[in-house]
Design a protein around this motif. Structure first.
Motif, PDB file in Angstrom:
ATOM      1  N   LEU A  33       4.666 -64.111 -37.122  1.00  0.00           N
ATOM      2  CA  LEU A  33       4.471 -62.709 -37.493  1.00  0.00           C
ATOM      3  C   LEU A  33       4.483 -62.513 -39.008  1.00  0.00           C
ATOM      4  N   LEU A  34       5.062 -63.472 -39.742  1.00  0.00           N
ATOM      5  CA  LEU A  34       5.065 -63.367 -41.204  1.00  0.00           C
ATOM      6  C   LEU A  34       3.663 -63.442 -41.786  1.00  0.00           C
ATOM      7  N   ALA A  35       2.688 -63.918 -40.982  1.00  0.00           N
ATOM      8  CA  ALA A  35       1.304 -63.938 -41.449  1.00  0.00           C
ATOM      9  C   ALA A  35       0.745 -62.531 -41.590  1.00  0.00           C
ATOM     10  N   LEU A  36       1.404 -61.553 -40.986  1.00  0.00           N
ATOM     11  CA  LEU A  36       0.935 -60.173 -41.043  1.00  0.00           C
ATOM     12  C   LEU A  36       1.532 -59.491 -42.265  1.00  0.00           C
ATOM     13  N   PRO A  37       0.698 -59.003 -43.183  1.00  0.00           N
ATOM     14  CA  PRO A  37       1.223 -58.456 -44.445  1.00  0.00           C
ATOM     15  C   PRO A  37       2.211 -57.318 -44.263  1.00  0.00           C
ATOM     16  N   ASN A  38       1.948 -56.405 -43.313  1.00  0.00           N
ATOM     17  CA  ASN A  38       2.850 -55.274 -43.162  1.00  0.00           C
ATOM     18  C   ASN A  38       4.218 -55.709 -42.640  1.00  0.00           C
ATOM     19  N   VAL A  39       4.302 -56.854 -41.967  1.00  0.00           N
ATOM     20  CA  VAL A  39       5.588 -57.392 -41.525  1.00  0.00           C
ATOM     21  C   VAL A  39       6.288 -58.110 -42.675  1.00  0.00           C
ATOM     22  N   SER A  40       5.588 -59.003 -43.337  1.00  0.00           N
ATOM     23  CA  SER A  40       6.215 -59.813 -44.379  1.00  0.00           C
ATOM     24  C   SER A  40       6.677 -58.963 -45.570  1.00  0.00           C
ATOM     25  N   LEU A  41       5.871 -57.989 -45.991  1.00  0.00           N
ATOM     26  CA  LEU A  41       6.262 -57.152 -47.128  1.00  0.00           C
ATOM     27  C   LEU A  41       7.470 -56.283 -46.787  1.00  0.00           C
ATOM     28  N   ALA A  93      11.325 -57.684 -29.504  1.00  0.00           N
ATOM     29  CA  ALA A  93      12.502 -58.524 -29.745  1.00  0.00           C
ATOM     30  C   ALA A  93      12.210 -59.576 -30.809  1.00  0.00           C
ATOM     31  N   SER A  94      10.999 -60.155 -30.791  1.00  0.00           N
ATOM     32  CA  SER A  94      10.628 -61.150 -31.798  1.00  0.00           C
ATOM     33  C   SER A  94      10.544 -60.520 -33.184  1.00  0.00           C
ATOM     34  N   ALA A  95       9.996 -59.311 -33.249  1.00  0.00           N
ATOM     35  CA  ALA A  95       9.873 -58.631 -34.542  1.00  0.00           C
ATOM     36  C   ALA A  95      11.243 -58.323 -35.132  1.00  0.00           C
ATOM     37  N   ILE A  96      12.173 -57.849 -34.284  1.00  0.00           N
ATOM     38  CA  ILE A  96      13.513 -57.554 -34.766  1.00  0.00           C
ATOM     39  C   ILE A  96      14.231 -58.842 -35.169  1.00  0.00           C
ATOM     40  N   ALA A  97      14.044 -59.908 -34.376  1.00  0.00           N
ATOM     41  CA  ALA A  97      14.662 -61.193 -34.724  1.00  0.00           C
ATOM     42  C   ALA A  97      14.193 -61.664 -36.090  1.00  0.00           C
ATOM     43  N   LEU A  98      12.898 -61.530 -36.353  1.00  0.00           N
ATOM     44  CA  LEU A  98      12.350 -61.952 -37.638  1.00  0.00           C
ATOM     45  C   LEU A  98      12.903 -61.092 -38.773  1.00  0.00           C
ATOM     46  N   LYS A 130      -2.115 -49.518 -41.881  1.00  0.00           N
ATOM     47  CA  LYS A 130      -3.008 -49.156 -40.778  1.00  0.00           C
ATOM     48  C   LYS A 130      -4.302 -49.967 -40.848  1.00  0.00           C
ATOM     49  N   GLY A 131      -4.845 -50.079 -42.046  1.00  0.00           N
ATOM     50  CA  GLY A 131      -6.079 -50.849 -42.201  1.00  0.00           C
ATOM     51  C   GLY A 131      -5.884 -52.321 -41.922  1.00  0.00           C
ATOM     52  N   TRP A 132      -4.743 -52.876 -42.370  1.00  0.00           N
ATOM     53  CA  TRP A 132      -4.457 -54.280 -42.081  1.00  0.00           C
ATOM     54  C   TRP A 132      -4.422 -54.525 -40.593  1.00  0.00           C
ATOM     55  N   ARG A 133      -3.754 -53.657 -39.867  1.00  0.00           N
ATOM     56  CA  ARG A 133      -3.634 -53.853 -38.426  1.00  0.00           C
ATOM     57  C   ARG A 133      -4.982 -53.726 -37.738  1.00  0.00           C
ATOM     58  N   LYS A 171      -8.217 -54.029 -39.149  1.00  0.00           N
ATOM     59  CA  LYS A 171      -9.354 -54.830 -39.611  1.00  0.00           C
ATOM     60  C   LYS A 171      -9.072 -56.326 -39.722  1.00  0.00           C
ATOM     61  N   GLN A 172      -7.844 -56.684 -40.064  1.00  0.00           N
ATOM     62  CA  GLN A 172      -7.605 -58.072 -40.436  1.00  0.00           C
ATOM     63  C   GLN A 172      -6.833 -58.877 -39.402  1.00  0.00           C
ATOM     64  N   GLN A 173      -5.850 -58.251 -38.708  1.00  0.00           N
ATOM     65  CA  GLN A 173      -4.865 -59.056 -37.998  1.00  0.00           C
ATOM     66  C   GLN A 173      -4.935 -58.990 -36.482  1.00  0.00           C
ATOM     67  N   LEU A 174      -5.785 -58.183 -35.908  1.00  0.00           N
ATOM     68  CA  LEU A 174      -5.833 -58.041 -34.450  1.00  0.00           C
ATOM     69  C   LEU A 174      -6.118 -59.372 -33.758  1.00  0.00           C
ATOM     70  N   ARG A 175      -7.204 -59.985 -34.134  1.00  0.00           N
ATOM     71  CA  ARG A 175      -7.589 -61.236 -33.500  1.00  0.00           C
ATOM     72  C   ARG A 175      -6.579 -62.348 -33.808  1.00  0.00           C
ATOM     73  N   SER A 176      -6.006 -62.320 -35.014  1.00  0.00           N
ATOM     74  CA  SER A 176      -5.056 -63.353 -35.413  1.00  0.00           C
ATOM     75  C   SER A 176      -3.830 -63.345 -34.527  1.00  0.00           C
ATOM     76  N   LEU A 177      -3.211 -62.167 -34.308  1.00  0.00           N
ATOM     77  CA  LEU A 177      -1.991 -62.127 -33.519  1.00  0.00           C
ATOM     78  C   LEU A 177      -2.264 -62.481 -32.067  1.00  0.00           C
ATOM     79  N   TYR A 178      -3.411 -62.099 -31.543  1.00  0.00           N
ATOM     80  CA  TYR A 178      -3.734 -62.467 -30.166  1.00  0.00           C
ATOM     81  C   TYR A 178      -3.770 -64.001 -30.034  1.00  0.00           C
ATOM     82  N   VAL A 179      -4.372 -64.644 -31.011  1.00  0.00           N
ATOM     83  CA  VAL A 179      -4.448 -66.114 -30.971  1.00  0.00           C
ATOM     84  C   VAL A 179      -3.057 -66.721 -31.121  1.00  0.00           C
ATOM     85  N   LEU A 180      -2.208 -66.122 -31.998  1.00  0.00           N
ATOM     86  CA  LEU A 180      -0.882 -66.679 -32.209  1.00  0.00           C
ATOM     87  C   LEU A 180      -0.041 -66.654 -30.952  1.00  0.00           C
TER      88      LEU A 180
END
Length: 496
Positions: free
Chosen positions: A278-286, A424-429, A480-483, A485-494
């Motif tokens: 999930l750290l690959a997602l900018p809105n999570v990591s920042l 739960a994974s997001a809170i753990a991170l 909102k734009g990150w979610r 345009k950029q990360q939808l397909r990525s998180l599904y694959v992860l």
């Protein structure tokens, strides 16, 4: 072939529908939208989700959900309590084991490290297999048994080892509680629910040092661990008899849309790296980087208070414990007010936008707290540097605690709103990275304090926190734009 349903899909149907929808300039399958809900539809009059099936835990009676919330809130007390109950006794522990202040700080930092690490396993397992209740029971066993051993040991390294295992059990209750709230409450209720969850968390944080100081002074520090074992023995039957499984499994088992179609089942695989990915997602990591700067204040403050208040203000163990009331009360008030205000901001937006919202709206509620935090902790450092009257660091501690939870409640709820299927994974991170950083902060606190003084130490931390506010502003503007345009397909694959 495109399938264009005339009505909004239910959570079961989203898994089956392959309709292409446009999010920004990217076309994505509807089944991926469950990971990145860019907006939600609510009934305008009741502001409740209109597509929930009757058996969904979100439709459970209000009394049942309130009981569950109280139970998980009580369970959430043990992690902060187990951490802070230790602080007033660090001098007694140092003298009993005939060790150094640095080794005692290592025992604190090891506990914090495993407090942040264990939820990665727990959060990923719980989200993958949809099991909250049984994981709760295992976690409480891992908490209770080491507590008994800690009360009996005669070697500091055995104590540190048992504290590490104890931390694994106690910290699991946090991400599990977040998962339960995501299971049973709709988004416009989650801010309030998280306020209650963290009310329990910070009651533990508040009561821990008071109880620890009294026990260490009156009965000896070993009773700190006997007390924790008793709490574990109370919570085990409470969870066993009164906490049902809240995870709704059928949303992960798609049904066919026509009799001729075979049933397709997604076989989930446990992957401990799911939270890390999930750290690959900018809105999570920042967001997590910013929260790490707040945790720096909280943990450095907790380590400094016992030593400075004992040496400079000549307070006893019990009075040192009482000084923790200041940040603890600030945490309590900030958690409740921050949660309520966060829900108010989100609900107000939805009323004015035909029942639609997106997770970043919730961040509008945090700006006051963002400014209050560095000012309060900076004042705390310099009041100790100049040995000001005790009331000044006490007030600074209260304001810093209030601001910290005013911000934390909304930012944590933002993560759950953004990724409800991985709550739960997001809170753990969100606990893992700050705890890793806190381990470093605690280890270097004493050398830095001796080198530059407590005033400059907190000035540096305040400056870093102030600069990092720009990261949250970036999440608010771009999230909102990150979610979309950029990360939808990525998180599904992860998650495959």
């Amino acid at each position: 072939m495109e399938i264009k349903p005339k009505r909004q899909s239910t959570s079961l149907e989203i898994e089956n529908e392959i309709e292409e929808t446009t999010c920004g300039d990217t076309k994505l399958s509807l089944k991926w939208r469950k990971f990145f809900p860019e907006s939600r539809k609510f009934n305008k009059e009741t502001l409740t989700e209109s597509t929930l099936p009757p058996h969904d835990p979100k439709n459970w009676p209000k009394g049942k959900k309130s009981l569950i919330l109280c139970i998980v809130s009580l369970a959430s007390m043990i992690s902060p309590m187990s951490s802070t109950i230790y602080y007033p006794a660090v001098i007694a522990i140092r003298d009993y084991f005939k060790t150094t202040e640095f080794i005692v700080n290592v025992s604190i930092s090891v506990f914090i490290f495993f407090t942040g690490t264990a939820p990665l396993f727990v959060g990923s397992f719980s989200d993958t297999y949809g099991n909250r209740r049984h994981v709760y029971l295992v976690a409480l066993l891992l908490y209770t048994i080491p507590s008994v051993i800690c009360a009996l040991v005669k070697n500091i390294w055995v104590l540190i080892t048992m504290r590490a295992i104890q931390a694994c059990g106690s910290s699991a209750t946090q991400c599990l509680g977040a998962g339960v709230i995501s299971d049973i409450y709709i988004p416009t209720e989650r801010g309030w629910a998280y306020g209650i969850l963290y009310l329990g968390f910070y009651i533990g944080d508040l009561g821990g040092p008071i109880i620890g100081g009294l026990l260490a002074e009156r009965l000896g520090f070993t009773w700190i661990f006997w007390f924790q074992a008793i709490i574990g023995c109370i919570l085990l039957p409470l969870i066993f008899f009164f906490l049902p499984e809240t995870y709704r499994h059928d949303h992960a088992t798609p049904q066919p849309t026509a009799p001729s179609q075979p049933i397709r089942r997604n076989v989930k695989k446990f992957n401990i790296l799911t939270p890390i990915k999930l750290l690959a997602l900018p809105n999570v990591s920042l967001k997590i980087i910013y929260m790490s700067t707040i945790w720096a204040f909280m943990y450095v403050q907790n380590v400094i208070i016992p030593i400075i208040f004992y040496e400079s203000y000549h307070l006893s163990y019990s009075f040192i414990g009482l000084t923790f009331l200041a940040p603890g009360i600030g945490y309590l008030i900030g958690s409740v007010i921050g949660g309520r205000y966060s829900d108010y901001v989100l609900t107000k937006y939805e009323v004015g936008h035909d029942g639609y919202s997106y997770p970043e709206v919730r961040l509008n509620s945090i700006w006051f707290g963002c400014v209050l935090i560095p000012i309060s902790f900076g004042a705390f450092g310099w009041s100790l540097e100049y040995k000001a009257h005790l009331i000044f660091p006490i007030i600074s501690m209260f304001l810093g605690g209030f601001g910290s939870l005013f911000v934390s409640n909304s930012t944590i709820t933002y993560l759950v709103d953004s990724y409800p299927e991985l709550s739960a994974s997001a809170i753990a991170l969100s606990e893992f990275v700050p705890c890793i950083m806190a381990t470093i902060y605690i280890t270097i606190t004493v050398p830095l304090q001796n080198a530059i003084g407590v005033g400059w130490l907190f000035t540096i931390l305040s400056f870093i926190n102030l600069i990092s506010i720009s990261l949250i502003v970036l999440v608010y503007v771009k999230g909102k734009g990150w979610r979309e345009k950029q990360q939808l397909r990525s998180l599904y694959v992860l998650n495959q």
